[in-house]
Design an enzyme around this catalytic site. Structure first.
Site, mmCIF file in Angstrom:
data_model
loop_
_atom_site.group_PDB
_atom_site.id
_atom_site.type_symbol
_atom_site.label_atom_id
_atom_site.label_comp_id
_atom_site.label_asym_id
_atom_site.label_seq_id
_atom_site.Cartn_x
_atom_site.Cartn_y
_atom_site.Cartn_z
ATOM 1 N N VAL A 39 0.860 -1.181 0.000
ATOM 2 C CA VAL A 39 0.000 0.000 0.000
ATOM 3 C C VAL A 39 0.891 1.223 0.000
ATOM 4 O O VAL A 39 1.823 1.328 0.803
ATOM 5 C CB VAL A 39 -0.911 0.027 1.242
ATOM 6 C CG1 VAL A 39 -1.791 1.266 1.217
ATOM 7 C CG2 VAL A 39 -1.753 -1.237 1.320
ATOM 8 N N CYS A 40 0.634 2.132 -0.940
ATOM 9 C CA CYS A 40 1.323 3.421 -0.945
ATOM 10 C C CYS A 40 2.840 3.229 -0.942
ATOM 11 O O CYS A 40 3.385 2.502 -1.757
ATOM 12 C CB CYS A 40 0.834 4.234 0.252
ATOM 13 S SG CYS A 40 1.229 5.992 0.227
ATOM 14 N N THR A 41 3.534 3.860 -0.004
ATOM 15 C CA THR A 41 4.996 3.813 0.034
ATOM 16 C C THR A 41 5.534 2.488 0.532
ATOM 17 O O THR A 41 6.760 2.293 0.566
ATOM 18 C CB THR A 41 5.536 4.948 0.919
ATOM 19 O OG1 THR A 41 4.858 4.920 2.178
ATOM 20 C CG2 THR A 41 5.314 6.297 0.255
ATOM 21 N N THR A 45 3.030 3.606 -6.752
ATOM 22 C CA THR A 45 3.069 4.057 -5.370
ATOM 23 C C THR A 45 2.374 5.415 -5.334
ATOM 24 O O THR A 45 1.864 5.874 -6.359
ATOM 25 C CB THR A 45 4.522 4.138 -4.854
ATOM 26 O OG1 THR A 45 4.511 4.413 -3.438
ATOM 27 C CG2 THR A 45 5.309 5.224 -5.569
#
Length: 320
Positions: free
Chosen positions: A107-109, A127
């Site tokens: 998830v994300c970073t 990202t």
């Protein structure tokens, strides 16, 4: 038999990154997922995870103690992602667990941790748009695409910022249990089922800040208000009082795309909005957004959202 899902967190992980995954799967269980998901939150040493703003999240166990086959491994993002990606112990255990997982996600970073473990080498990944350039520079073996809300490349998935984890997790539920259960989960969470992974992270109409360059800002504003005009390179350059080549250089420098790419994206987003909020027939949507034909509209929407205009409208109506 349960589907074991491990969510990896670390100091300064983003609480929403974690909750979008865990709450979606818990809701799937509530609505009859069979087999159900057994979700476990793990951290280095099994320590509580500090999250902003001043919250501490209890976990189920230590990252280093988990052994054996699992269904899904998810690495959360957060402002602590750089420290986590630089932590050899965390990276080694993520790599180890990934070998025994049916699918792996971030998830994300959290993508930076997967990349540090070598799990994204040779793959396409995404990202959060703000950190995409950093990920690409640090890991040239990864093809970083900052646009989609999530990317599936084989058994590895990466998602964009925070709430896009909900879209990715819904796609897992649909894959595991079918669209009916996924739709029920989406309704429980009062969200769409589901934004396709190809949907852009950020609309060109709400992207901030506005272009710093006066020429680019003038052209962008003109495009937004005149989608059905002639927005070819020559017309835009003439309006801006510069050459086509110079306008293209300015757009690439300040927006990362050509004028033609910006126009296509603006028209497609406007068309998607009309499809979602009006019952205008497709020829009128195409005309109002500057597409010459309904076929051109169809091609643009299909490329951007992974479904035809009719499918896009039907999906949104289903989820209202």
């Amino acid at each position: 038999m349960e589907r074991d899902v491990l969510v990896v967190a670390y100091d300064d992980a983003e609480l929403l990154d974690i909750a979008c995954v865990t709450t979606t799967l818990a809701t799937a269980n509530d609505r009859g997922a069979d087999p159900p998901y057994a979700v476990r939150l793990l951290s280095p040493g099994g320590r509580p995870v500090p999250c902003r703003p001043g919250l501490h999240l209890d976990v189920h166990g230590a990252l280093e103690h988990r052994v054996g086959a699992i269904d899904t491994l998810v690495v959360a993002g957060g402002f602590g992602h750089e420290r986590a990606a630089a932590d050899d112990v965390v990276v080694a255990h993520v790599r180890r667990l990934a070998r025994d997982a049916r699918r792996v996600a971030s998830v994300c970073t959290g993508a930076s941790v997967l990349a540090a473990a070598g799990l994204l080498d040779g793959r396409r990944a995404t990202t959060h748009w703000y950190f995409a350039g950093d990920l690409a520079r640090a890991h040239p073996a990864v093809t970083v695409d900052p646009d989609p809300i999530f990317v599936r490349d084989g058994d590895v998935a990466t998602s964009a910022g925070v709430t896009s984890a909900l879209d990715l997790t819904l796609s897992f539920v649909e894959e595991d249990h079918g669209p009916a259960l996924a739709r029920g989960v989406a309704r429980s969470l009062v969200t769409y089922l589901q934004r396709p992974g190809t949907q852009a992270q950020m609309s060109v109409h709400v992207a901030a800040p506005p272009p710093a360059n006066d020429v680019v800002r003038t052209v962008v504003d003109h495009v937004a208000g005149h989608l059905d005009d002639d927005l070819g390179a020559a017309a835009l350059a003439g309006r801006a009082g510069v050459s086509e080549r110079h306008l293209t250089r300015l757009f690439r420098a300040h927006l990362g795309r050509t004028p033609a790419e910006h126009v296509r994206r603006a028209r497609t987003e406007a068309a998607a909005h009309l499809l979602a909020t009006t019952d205008l027939p497709l020829p009128r949507v195409a005309a109002r957004c500057g597409f010459g034909t309904t076929e051109t509209l169809r091609t643009a929407v299909l490329r951007a959202y992974g479904r035809t205009p009719t499918e896009h409208r039907r999906a949104l109506l289903t989820n209202r």
